[in-house]
Design a protein around this motif. Structure first.
Motif, PDB file in Angstrom:
ATOM      1  N   THR A  19       4.583  -4.615   0.855  1.00 54.06           N
ATOM      2  CA  THR A  19       4.077  -4.721  -0.465  1.00 54.06           C
ATOM      3  C   THR A  19       5.404  -4.860  -1.567  1.00 54.06           C
ATOM      4  N   ALA A  20       4.821  -4.925  -2.728  1.00 52.20           N
ATOM      5  CA  ALA A  20       6.613  -4.991  -3.307  1.00 52.20           C
ATOM      6  C   ALA A  20       6.626  -3.681  -4.614  1.00 52.20           C
ATOM      7  N   ASN A  21       6.568  -3.193  -3.420  1.00 49.51           N
ATOM      8  CA  ASN A  21       6.790  -1.453  -4.292  1.00 49.51           C
ATOM      9  C   ASN A  21       6.619  -1.314  -5.486  1.00 49.51           C
ATOM     10  N   TYR A  22       4.812  -0.927  -5.408  1.00 47.90           N
ATOM     11  CA  TYR A  22       4.230  -0.675  -6.213  1.00 47.90           C
ATOM     12  C   TYR A  22       4.356   0.875  -6.985  1.00 47.90           C
ATOM     13  N   SER A  23       4.684   1.490  -5.878  1.00 46.43           N
ATOM     14  CA  SER A  23       4.638   2.890  -6.196  1.00 46.43           C
ATOM     15  C   SER A  23       5.148   3.539  -4.759  1.00 46.43           C
ATOM     16  N   HIS A  58      11.106  -6.239  -5.719  1.00 45.54           N
ATOM     17  CA  HIS A  58      10.403  -4.740  -7.280  1.00 45.54           C
ATOM     18  C   HIS A  58      11.615  -4.038  -7.775  1.00 45.54           C
ATOM     19  N   THR A  59      11.457  -2.989  -8.608  1.00 49.93           N
ATOM     20  CA  THR A  59      12.018  -2.193  -9.459  1.00 49.93           C
ATOM     21  C   THR A  59      11.616  -0.790  -9.144  1.00 49.93           C
ATOM     22  N   LEU A  60      10.681  -0.335  -8.782  1.00 50.24           N
ATOM     23  CA  LEU A  60      10.357   0.681  -8.049  1.00 50.24           C
ATOM     24  C   LEU A  60      10.240   1.884  -6.399  1.00 50.24           C
ATOM     25  N   ALA A  61      10.253   2.522  -6.782  1.00 49.64           N
ATOM     26  CA  ALA A  61      10.707   3.242  -5.531  1.00 49.64           C
ATOM     27  C   ALA A  61       8.530   2.686  -4.688  1.00 49.64           C
ATOM     28  N   GLY A  62       9.218   2.798  -3.510  1.00 54.25           N
ATOM     29  CA  GLY A  62       7.624   2.513  -2.833  1.00 54.25           C
ATOM     30  C   GLY A  62       7.105   3.352  -1.657  1.00 54.25           C
ATOM     31  N   MET A  63       6.410   3.856  -1.392  1.00 55.26           N
ATOM     32  CA  MET A  63       5.832   3.979   0.124  1.00 55.26           C
ATOM     33  C   MET A  63       4.915   2.784   0.620  1.00 55.26           C
ATOM     34  N   PHE A  89      13.095   0.276   2.403  1.00 52.97           N
ATOM     35  CA  PHE A  89      12.704  -0.040   0.850  1.00 52.97           C
ATOM     36  C   PHE A  89      14.141  -0.302  -0.581  1.00 52.97           C
ATOM     37  N   GLY A  90      13.997  -1.450  -1.103  1.00 49.05           N
ATOM     38  CA  GLY A  90      15.254  -1.436  -1.494  1.00 49.05           C
ATOM     39  C   GLY A  90      15.700  -0.246  -2.802  1.00 49.05           C
TER      40      GLY A  90
END
Length: 265
Positions: A19-23, A58-63, A89-90
């Motif tokens: 998924t695209a780094n929601y949180s 995305h611009t947020l850290a993810g997990m 993650f990026g």
């Protein structure tokens, strides 16, 4: 699963989820191999879950997590699974978990004979488990929380490919027969091969080849390689052959293995 009792989740290959780094903490919209939101006496047996690849959008850290549990359960039984998370993650501050508990107070009726594996990467920290409040970074840390997992291991499995989670027999001798007997619940593997009373972890049963033409490998010393009187050098071996019926014997010598050859006992 929600509002369910005695559900069996077994013999699954789960992989290629992103998924695209929601949180870095969200337990709804991130990538999870198995997501449990409720239930009683759930049985999570013989699953192979591989989270891999890089998420750069995305611009947020993810997990991500191989398994996430969002609510307090009773009777949860998690055995004979292979959990692998090498996803990166990026964005800095991201995490790759094997198991993530979304609230405190979640306990396991039984959790054992699982393989927990992962690696950290740029921007992403690998963690075996999160207990609802504290990151349990290593398997020993996770065992402290569960007070179980005595027969669980941290061994890198070798899959046929990242999405084909059949274990290659020649490369997984160290994982052979490390499961516990759950034959009455899961008598066959994902390919309908019958399991034994000493099964393998994960969804795939395999048999390593017999060892022939053994290769000794190479030993490497880290730290002080010479000492007088006392000392603790670290010796590791690599490149040695493995297979059923094989073993190894450490030896030492005081004349570079010319005539003085001794076995460690």
């Amino acid at each position: 699963a929600t509002g369910t009792t005695n559900v069996l989740v077994a013999n699954n290959f789960i992989s290629d989820l992103k998924t695209a780094n929601y949180s870095s903490t969200n337990t709804t919209y991130n990538a999870f191999g198995i997501r449990i939101t409720g239930g009683t006496n759930l049985k999570i047996y013989h699953n192979s879950i591989n989270m891999f690849g890089t998420v750069t959008s995305h611009t947020l850290a993810g997990m991500s997590a191989n398994m996430v549990i969002t609510a307090a359960l009773t009777g949860l039984d998690v055995r004979n699974n292979i959990f692998v998370n090498t996803q990166t993650f990026g964005v800095a501050g991201s995490f790759a978990y094997n198991i993530y508990l979304g609230s405190t107070g979640i306990t396991f009726a039984n959790i054992n004979n699982n393989d927990y594996w992962g690696t950290s990467g740029t921007n992403t920290t690998y963690i075996v488990g999160y207990d609802g409040s504290t990151a349990r970074t290593t398997l020993n840390d996770w065992k402290t929380y569960t007070t179980q997992d005595a027969n669980s291991v941290a061994i890198a499995p070798v899959f046929t490919s990242p999405v084909n989670l059949l274990l290659t027999p020649a490369d997984n001798a160290t994982l052979n027969d490390l499961g516990t007997n759950l034959y009455s619940f899961v008598p066959d593997d994902i390919e309908d091969h019958q399991r034994s009373t000493t099964p393998d972890m994960g969804a795939d049963e395999f048999t390593p080849p017999l060892c022939s033409g053994a290769v000794a490998g190479t030993a490497v010393v880290t730290g002080n390689s010479t000492f007088c009187g006392s000392g603790v050098p670290n010796i590791t071996a690599s490149g040695y052959s493995t297979g059923l019926g094989s073993g190894y014997q450490w030896q030492y010598s005081n004349d570079n293995f010319q005539t003085d050859i001794n076995d460690f006992v």
